[in-house]
Scaffold this motif. Structure first.
Motif, mmCIF file in Angstrom:
data_model
loop_
_atom_site.group_PDB
_atom_site.id
_atom_site.type_symbol
_atom_site.label_atom_id
_atom_site.label_comp_id
_atom_site.label_asym_id
_atom_site.label_seq_id
_atom_site.Cartn_x
_atom_site.Cartn_y
_atom_site.Cartn_z
ATOM 1 N N ALA A 203 -78.683 60.998 2.824
ATOM 2 C CA ALA A 203 -77.814 59.814 2.887
ATOM 3 C C ALA A 203 -78.320 58.729 1.939
ATOM 4 N N MET A 204 -79.609 58.494 1.945
ATOM 5 C CA MET A 204 -80.193 57.467 1.087
ATOM 6 C C MET A 204 -80.040 57.842 -0.392
ATOM 7 N N ALA A 205 -80.187 59.120 -0.701
ATOM 8 C CA ALA A 205 -80.035 59.564 -2.088
ATOM 9 C C ALA A 205 -78.598 59.359 -2.562
ATOM 10 N N TYR A 206 -77.632 59.582 -1.698
ATOM 11 C CA TYR A 206 -76.223 59.353 -2.070
ATOM 12 C C TYR A 206 -75.987 57.892 -2.454
ATOM 13 N N LEU B 34 -72.147 58.839 -8.413
ATOM 14 C CA LEU B 34 -70.855 58.948 -7.744
ATOM 15 C C LEU B 34 -70.601 57.727 -6.869
ATOM 16 N N PHE B 35 -71.617 57.290 -6.137
ATOM 17 C CA PHE B 35 -71.447 56.128 -5.276
ATOM 18 C C PHE B 35 -71.495 54.826 -6.063
ATOM 19 N N THR B 36 -72.569 54.607 -6.814
ATOM 20 C CA THR B 36 -72.786 53.299 -7.453
ATOM 21 C C THR B 36 -71.798 52.997 -8.573
ATOM 22 N N GLU B 37 -71.385 54.007 -9.313
ATOM 23 C CA GLU B 37 -70.490 53.775 -10.442
ATOM 24 C C GLU B 37 -69.027 54.044 -10.095
ATOM 25 N N GLY C 276 -67.398 51.055 -8.010
ATOM 26 C CA GLY C 276 -66.658 50.485 -9.127
ATOM 27 C C GLY C 276 -65.176 50.327 -8.830
ATOM 28 N N GLU C 277 -64.588 51.300 -8.159
ATOM 29 C CA GLU C 277 -63.162 51.221 -7.837
ATOM 30 C C GLU C 277 -62.881 50.373 -6.602
ATOM 31 N N LEU C 278 -63.804 50.356 -5.649
ATOM 32 C CA LEU C 278 -63.576 49.581 -4.428
ATOM 33 C C LEU C 278 -63.863 48.085 -4.596
#
Length: 93
Positions: free
Chosen positions: A60-63, A68-71, A75-77
């Protein structure tokens, strides 16, 4: 097992767009993120929550640090959010 819960405060007028971001990246999340087991969208009157299942807290922490999460997802949200997201990780024992 672990869960990552992200609570998003999104104006009701933007919830359809936020749900679209969820749908857009759900399968990519399940196919490409190590330890990912599930992803669910929970919509309430006061907010939107995304509940992610993982094999471990470390996954979970790695995600949260992944591109995928940070960019992509953030980025879209970001333009749809009224406040900073509330991010919580739960370890299932």
């Amino acid at each position: 097992m672990a869960y990552l819960e992200i609570t998003l405060h999104v104006d009701p007028a933007n919830r359809f767009s936020a749900a679209g971001v969820y749908e857009k990246y759900k399968q990519t999340f399940l196919d490409s993120i190590a330890g990912a087991t599930s992803k669910e969208l929970l919509i309430r009157d006061e907010d939107v929550q995304v509940l992610h299942g993982f094999q471990s807290v470390a996954d979970a922490m790695a995600y949260l640090d992944s591109a995928l999460f940070t960019e992509d997802v953030v980025g879209e949200l970001a333009p749809l959010l009224q406040t900073e997201p509330d991010v919580r990780v739960y370890d299932i024992v």
